[in-house]
Design a protein around this motif. Structure first.
Motif, PDB file in Angstrom:
ATOM      1  N   LEU A  77       0.813  -1.212   0.000  1.00 27.32           N
ATOM      2  CA  LEU A  77       0.000   0.000   0.000  1.00 27.32           C
ATOM      3  C   LEU A  77       0.847   1.262   0.000  1.00 27.32           C
ATOM      4  O   LEU A  77       0.337   2.347  -0.284  1.00 27.32           O
ATOM      5  CB  LEU A  77      -0.936   0.008   1.213  1.00 27.32           C
ATOM      6  CG  LEU A  77      -1.946  -1.142   1.282  1.00 27.32           C
ATOM      7  CD1 LEU A  77      -2.803  -1.019   2.526  1.00 27.32           C
ATOM      8  CD2 LEU A  77      -2.817  -1.164   0.035  1.00 27.32           C
ATOM      9  N   THR A  78       2.109   1.133   0.341  1.00 25.36           N
ATOM     10  CA  THR A  78       3.024   2.282   0.328  1.00 25.36           C
ATOM     11  C   THR A  78       4.362   1.815  -0.229  1.00 25.36           C
ATOM     12  O   THR A  78       4.780   0.683  -0.009  1.00 25.36           O
ATOM     13  CB  THR A  78       3.225   2.856   1.751  1.00 25.36           C
ATOM     14  OG1 THR A  78       3.603   1.789   2.629  1.00 25.36           O
ATOM     15  CG2 THR A  78       1.948   3.508   2.270  1.00 25.36           C
ATOM     16  N   SER A  79       5.016   2.700  -0.935  1.00 24.73           N
ATOM     17  CA  SER A  79       6.353   2.371  -1.453  1.00 24.73           C
ATOM     18  C   SER A  79       7.386   2.627  -0.361  1.00 24.73           C
ATOM     19  O   SER A  79       7.265   3.580   0.413  1.00 24.73           O
ATOM     20  CB  SER A  79       6.668   3.223  -2.685  1.00 24.73           C
ATOM     21  OG  SER A  79       6.621   4.595  -2.363  1.00 24.73           O
ATOM     22  N   SER A  80       8.388   1.765  -0.294  1.00 23.32           N
ATOM     23  CA  SER A  80       9.411   1.910   0.741  1.00 23.32           C
ATOM     24  C   SER A  80      10.714   1.291   0.254  1.00 23.32           C
ATOM     25  O   SER A  80      10.731   0.176  -0.275  1.00 23.32           O
ATOM     26  CB  SER A  80       8.956   1.238   2.039  1.00 23.32           C
ATOM     27  OG  SER A  80       9.999   1.204   2.976  1.00 23.32           O
ATOM     28  N   SER A  81      11.802   2.005   0.466  1.00 23.23           N
ATOM     29  CA  SER A  81      13.121   1.480   0.095  1.00 23.23           C
ATOM     30  C   SER A  81      13.641   0.483   1.120  1.00 23.23           C
ATOM     31  O   SER A  81      14.602  -0.237   0.866  1.00 23.23           O
ATOM     32  CB  SER A  81      14.121   2.642  -0.033  1.00 23.23           C
ATOM     33  OG  SER A  81      14.192   3.367   1.191  1.00 23.23           O
ATOM     34  N   ALA A  82      12.975   0.422   2.297  1.00 18.33           N
ATOM     35  CA  ALA A  82      13.433  -0.494   3.341  1.00 18.33           C
ATOM     36  C   ALA A  82      12.979  -1.925   3.084  1.00 18.33           C
ATOM     37  O   ALA A  82      13.500  -2.861   3.704  1.00 18.33           O
ATOM     38  CB  ALA A  82      12.914  -0.028   4.705  1.00 18.33           C
ATOM     39  N   ILE A  83      12.005  -2.113   2.205  1.00 14.67           N
ATOM     40  CA  ILE A  83      11.496  -3.458   1.936  1.00 14.67           C
ATOM     41  C   ILE A  83      12.343  -4.091   0.837  1.00 14.67           C
ATOM     42  O   ILE A  83      12.470  -3.545  -0.262  1.00 14.67           O
ATOM     43  CB  ILE A  83      10.014  -3.412   1.512  1.00 14.67           C
ATOM     44  CG1 ILE A  83       9.177  -2.726   2.591  1.00 14.67           C
ATOM     45  CG2 ILE A  83       9.490  -4.807   1.244  1.00 14.67           C
ATOM     46  CD1 ILE A  83       7.729  -2.521   2.202  1.00 14.67           C
ATOM     47  N   LYS A  84      12.898  -5.222   1.130  1.00 16.73           N
ATOM     48  CA  LYS A  84      13.713  -5.968   0.159  1.00 16.73           C
ATOM     49  C   LYS A  84      13.708  -7.434   0.561  1.00 16.73           C
ATOM     50  O   LYS A  84      13.110  -7.823   1.584  1.00 16.73           O
ATOM     51  CB  LYS A  84      15.130  -5.415   0.111  1.00 16.73           C
ATOM     52  CG  LYS A  84      15.825  -5.342   1.458  1.00 16.73           C
ATOM     53  CD  LYS A  84      17.142  -4.606   1.361  1.00 16.73           C
ATOM     54  CE  LYS A  84      17.777  -4.456   2.742  1.00 16.73           C
ATOM     55  NZ  LYS A  84      19.054  -3.705   2.688  1.00 16.73           N
ATOM     56  N   ALA A  85      14.356  -8.280  -0.222  1.00 14.65           N
ATOM     57  CA  ALA A  85      14.435  -9.697   0.104  1.00 14.65           C
ATOM     58  C   ALA A  85      15.089  -9.886   1.470  1.00 14.65           C
ATOM     59  O   ALA A  85      16.140  -9.302   1.749  1.00 14.65           O
ATOM     60  CB  ALA A  85      15.212 -10.448  -0.970  1.00 14.65           C
ATOM     61  N   GLY A  86      14.437 -10.671   2.334  1.00 17.46           N
ATOM     62  CA  GLY A  86      14.946 -10.889   3.681  1.00 17.46           C
ATOM     63  C   GLY A  86      14.282 -10.031   4.738  1.00 17.46           C
ATOM     64  O   GLY A  86      14.498 -10.249   5.937  1.00 17.46           O
TER      65      GLY A  86
END
Length: 509
Positions: free
Chosen positions: A83-92
């Motif tokens: 629902l929101t874009s975030s650079s903190a979300i990644k694999a792992g």
């Protein structure tokens, strides 16, 4: 010295005893928590391992507080729509269950505010004050809890109120090619609710930021902000946010409907919503169907629009009127999404590009527009003039097409053409100028009685403006009869026609 050592020893013993007792009495608030891990992240979709007990459409949170909705539950992993874009979300990245479905804040404090579908303010008016939170997905009212649609929703647009009436609780589709004036009709309808007590909700789905800024400014300039709520999901927002926007706006409207209020909600537009759902579905690797849309595209729109209705008095008597907007391509109203929505709604207002190019605004094609509620949701005073008007206009359109072949026309045909041309001129209307019921009826009576047939076409607009100025001079008992919904008596109708004839002859003199 010995006494001091003894005192210290006693204190130490007592402290240790107290600590031992506190340790025995202490019970750690251990709560089981399911934590998943992001395996893959692509274009607003996160594939997550773990969370074995997660439910469909449950909200999950990421390590930075970002939210997502569970859309797919497979044997090995789940698909989460962000629902929101975030650079903190990644694999792992860790993902945790929230134990609740997506919801939105509702209440009187939302009036005059601009928010996103999660209830986050987008204006500069401070924090949002709300009464409670409601789920985005809610069951539509039962049939037994509904009342017939019979109270009119006046749009202030002459051609709609007279020929394609809309009732409170109705679902009326507005469709046409791009740049034909669909949003303009919606804005004028909002402006016309200023004195009616109707709460308006404008839901923007995938619109450009510049267009939305202009629209918000127009509503504010014309005094519509105090009774309007804007739910905005721009084209640059995450697909998940665009997808939930109409459901969030509907839940806000249902709060007021449950309190006995009348609500108008505009979805602008469901074409973008359908394309967003197709985008999400293809990213989730669901099989495409007709025109690459998933098979449940009909269901997501039907369950949305089914929530619009009029409640019976025992349930509060409120209403939720829906005006979904749809964009067609090359005037093709038989495409997949248009036919879906036409079958779901109670009628449609079709805007023609050819009429728009000719300067006939609003560019409503009366022949392809229909209201399945009809005169049941129309003030009684309209019925005496609307039926004859629509028939005369339809005959005119057929004869006009035939006359282009250069065939010789008899006198009666020429009169029909001349009358139809004047009907078309009178149904034109500038934007931001909604007309009251009394103004519309004066003009329609002058039109149907033939008082404008001898007037040159170039003079129709000036004569119309003069007729509109006569509305405040109508007798009070006639205005009361019009607003009450009762049909005008012959005496009242003759009185209005006599007033018109007298004033028009005075102007000509």
């Amino acid at each position: 010295m010995e006494r001091e050592n003894e005192t210290l020893t006693n204190l130490t013993t007592n402290s240790l005893f107290a600590l031992r007792e506190a340790r025995l009495d202490f019970q750690a608030p251990l709560l089981p928590q399911q934590i998943g891990i992001v395996n893959e992240l692509t274009n607003g979709i996160a594939w997550v391992d773990g969370l074995p007990d997660v439910e469909l459409e449950e909200m999950v949170s990421f390590i930075d507080g970002s939210l997502g909705i569970v859309f797919n539950i497979d044997e090995r992993q789940i698909g989460v729509v962000l629902l929101t874009s975030s650079s903190a979300i990644k694999a792992g990245t860790e993902v945790r269950r929230t134990g609740r479905v997506a919801d939105v804040p509702v209440g009187e404090g939302l009036l005059g505010r601009v928010i996103n579908p999660l209830g986050i303010p987008l204006d500069s008016k401070g924090p949002l004050h709300f009464s409670q939170r409601l789920p985005l997905e809610r069951e539509a009212p039962q049939i037994i809890d509904r009342d017939p649609v019979k109270v009119p929703l006046q749009t202030g647009i002459k051609v709609i109120d007279a020929l394609i009436p809309i009732g409170r609780g109705q679902r009326q589709l507005i469709l046409g090619d791009r740049q034909t004036g669909k949003t303009a009709i919606a804005i004028d309808t909002i402006l016309n609710q200023r004195e009616s007590g109707v709460i308006c909700i404008y839901c923007a789905i995938g619109q450009r930021g510049a267009s939305l800024a202009k629209l918000i400014g127009e509503l504010s300039t014309h005094g519509a902000s105090p009774y309007t709520i804007l739910v905005i999901a721009e084209g640059g927002d995450e697909p998940g946010l665009r997808y939930i926007a109409p459901y969030a706006a509907t839940s806000i409207g249902e709060y007021f409907m449950a309190k006995g209020r009348d609500v108008l909600i505009i979805y602008d537009d469901l074409t973008n919503h359908a394309q967003t759902y197709r985008e999400i579905s293809l990213l989730l690797r669901r099989p495409p169907g007709r025109e690459a849309f998933p098979g449940d595209i009909f269901y997501i729109h039907s369950r949305l629009l089914e929530r619009s209705t009029r409640l019976r008095t025992a349930k509060g008597g409120g209403s939720l009127t829906a005006l979904p907007i749809l964009q067609t391509e090359a005037q093709n109203i038989s495409a997949y999404i248009p036919t879906n929505l036409i079958s779901i709604t109670d009628g449609q207002v079709y805007l023609s590009p050819s009429l728009f190019q000719k300067g006939i605004l609003p560019a409503i094609d009366v022949g392809k527009s229909v209201s399945r509620i009809g005169g049941k949701a129309q003030l009684g005073a309209y019925r005496a003039v609307a039926g004859a008007l629509k028939l005369a206009y339809s005959q005119f359109e057929e004869l006009e097409m035939f006359s282009r072949f250069g065939t010789k026309l008899d006198e009666q045909t020429r009169k029909t053409l001349a009358h139809g041309q004047r009907i078309r001129e009178c149904l034109k209307q500038p934007q931001y100028q909604p007309r009251s019921v009394e103004e519309q009826l004066l003009l329609l009576l002058a039109l149907t009685s033939g008082q404008l047939d001898e007037l040159p076409l170039n003079d129709i607009f000036s004569r119309e403006q003069y007729i509109l100025t006569l509305a405040p001079t109508l007798p009070q008992e006639i205005c009361a009869a019009i607003q009450s919904g009762t049909p005008l008596s012959d005496a009242q109708r003759d009185s209005i026609l006599e007033l018109l004839a007298k004033r028009l002859s005075t102007q000509e003199g």
